[in-house]
Every structure is written in structure tokens, then in C-alpha cells.
Design a protein around this motif. Structure first.
Motif, mmCIF file in Angstrom:
data_model
loop_
_atom_site.group_PDB
_atom_site.id
_atom_site.type_symbol
_atom_site.label_atom_id
_atom_site.label_comp_id
_atom_site.label_asym_id
_atom_site.label_seq_id
_atom_site.Cartn_x
_atom_site.Cartn_y
_atom_site.Cartn_z
ATOM 1 N N ILE A 121 30.992 36.452 30.599
ATOM 2 C CA ILE A 121 32.143 36.998 29.894
ATOM 3 C C ILE A 121 32.092 36.545 28.439
ATOM 4 O O ILE A 121 31.923 35.373 28.154
ATOM 5 N N GLN A 146 36.218 39.145 25.331
ATOM 6 C CA GLN A 146 37.046 39.379 26.501
ATOM 7 C C GLN A 146 38.086 38.277 26.666
ATOM 8 O O GLN A 146 39.251 38.531 26.972
ATOM 9 N N GLU A 197 33.098 35.555 36.375
ATOM 10 C CA GLU A 197 33.968 35.105 35.309
ATOM 11 C C GLU A 197 34.008 33.583 35.307
ATOM 12 O O GLU A 197 34.068 32.952 36.347
ATOM 13 N N SER A 257 40.772 38.718 24.061
ATOM 14 C CA SER A 257 41.600 39.867 24.413
ATOM 15 C C SER A 257 42.625 39.491 25.476
ATOM 16 O O SER A 257 43.809 39.857 25.382
ATOM 17 N N ASP A 258 42.190 38.746 26.491
ATOM 18 C CA ASP A 258 43.113 38.298 27.536
ATOM 19 C C ASP A 258 44.126 37.301 26.978
ATOM 20 O O ASP A 258 45.299 37.320 27.346
#
Length: 208
Positions: A56, A60, A28, A63-64
Motif C-alpha cells: 500500500i 493510499q 495491507e 487518502s484514508d
């Protein structure tokens, strides 16, 4: 393959191989940490977006980010840039978030990281740098297709220049000239150019 990857720097591939591939699992390139009530800290410390060796995606990250309920985001950047599409999505998601976003350039904000960084407030850490340049692409195809892709790159170059205008003013073509020259900024030069608001204070040495 006829469709290329729109990366701001072909050297991203080598960085991705070195930095992201770890035991067969992608690393990440960011982390989100809760600080005091109402604040979170996001570290963006690697190449942006998905690479050929894993990574990533913006999907993603966004979304986080949607789960973040903070009033203030401290966005800390040390990144050479990366994929244009992922970078645009991340920049827009941060700008559309309810929180105030304060960017700290901890080491370098180059290529697409330089305009992802342009949020509500931009602080250059002492001796940090920024770099802006023209977009790159890796493509294969016939002459007509390559000419078309050159036009697409010019289009993206114009959109990137517009982001610098939004932050620092000036004319888009003047920023394109700086991008074509691959312009590097010291902490003070970034402030002078309008890409950053201020230089952060040097840390206090408590051992003295």
C-alpha cells in the motif's frame, strides 16, 4: 535500472516477500479502527510503503487519513521501516492532521518507522525497541552516477538526523554517528535518549 529504491534496509525486500504477498494480492500493512467518540486507532504493523512485491502506497494511507475526523489518533507501530519517500509523506500527513497523535511502539519501530513514530507523544510499550541507522539504496550505473547517489544518501541521512534533533535535541552530527553505528534502544534507553516520552504500563492480569 539507474534509479534505485531508497529503502532504509535492504532486508525489507525479504520481509515484503514473506509478509505482503498473499495469494497474489498485496496485504495491507495498516488498519484504521474507530474507538470511542473522537478517537481512532491506526495499526502500522509491517514494512512501510510499496515494495517490489506489492503493498500500500503512502498515497493510499494519506487518502484514508484525510477521512479521519477524530480529535485523537492512537498510532500503534510494529514495523521494520521501509521506503523513505513513503515514510516522509506519512510522517508529514500525521503531523499536519488536526488530531493529536499519540504513538505507541508495540514491538519495534526501526529505520523509517522510528521517525514516523515521532509525533505529539511517544510511548514505548514494555520491552519494545527502536532502531536508527543510515539510509540504504539499490542502484546501478556508472561511477559518476554512483557518486551522485552517495551524495543523495548523505542528504537524506542529514534530513533524518534533523528529525531526531526536532524530537530529542542534540546535534545532527551526533545523531548521524548513532545512525552509522546502527543503534538499538530498549524501552528505557529510548526514553533516556529523548526519542520517547514514557514507558507504558504493563497490562493487568485479570486472571490472578
Amino acid at each position: 535500472m539507474r534509479r534505485g529504491r531508497f529503502s532504509l534496509d535492504p532486508r525489507d525486500v525479504l520481509r515484503s516477500l514473506r509478509n505482503r504477498h498473499d495469494g497474489g494480492k498485496p496485504r495491507e500493512w495498516y488498519s484504521i479502527t474507530n474507538l470511542a467518540a473522537g478517537e481512532v486507532e491506526i495499526f502500522l504493523y509491517d514494512v512501510i510503503g510499496e515494495s517490489w512485491f506489492g503493498g500500500i502506497t503512502a498515497a493510499q494511507f494519506v487518502s484514508d487519513l484525510r477521512a479521519v475526523q477524530a480529535n485523537k489518533i492512537l498510532l500503534r507501530i510494529n514495523s521494520p521501516g521501509g521506503d523513505i519517500f513513503d515514510s516522509v509523506a506519512i510522517r508529514n500527513a500525521l503531523k499536519q492532521h488536526r488530531a493529536t497523535v499519540e504513538t505507541h511502539i508495540d514491538g519495534i519501530a526501526a529505520s523509517s518507522a522510528s521517525w514516523v513514530a515521532l509525533q505529539d507523544k511517544v510511548i514505548m510499550s514494555p520491552h519494545a525497541t527502536m532502531m536508527i541507522h543510515e539510509p540504504f539504496n539499490f542502484v546501478g550505473g556508472d561511477a559518476a552516477y554512483l557518486r551522485q547517489q552517495a551524495d543523495v544518501l548523505d542528504m537524506y541521512g542529514g534530513q533524518i538526523a534533523d528529525m531526531y534533533v526536532e524530537q530529542a535535541g542534540g546535534k545532527p552530527e551526533a545523531w548521524r554517528d548513532l545512525m552509522r553505528a546502527e543503534t538499538w534502544y530498549t524501552d528505557q534507553q529510548a526514553v533516556h535518549a529523548g526519542l520517547a516520552d514514557e514507558i507504558g504500563a504493563e497490562p493487568t492480569d485479570t486472571n490472578r
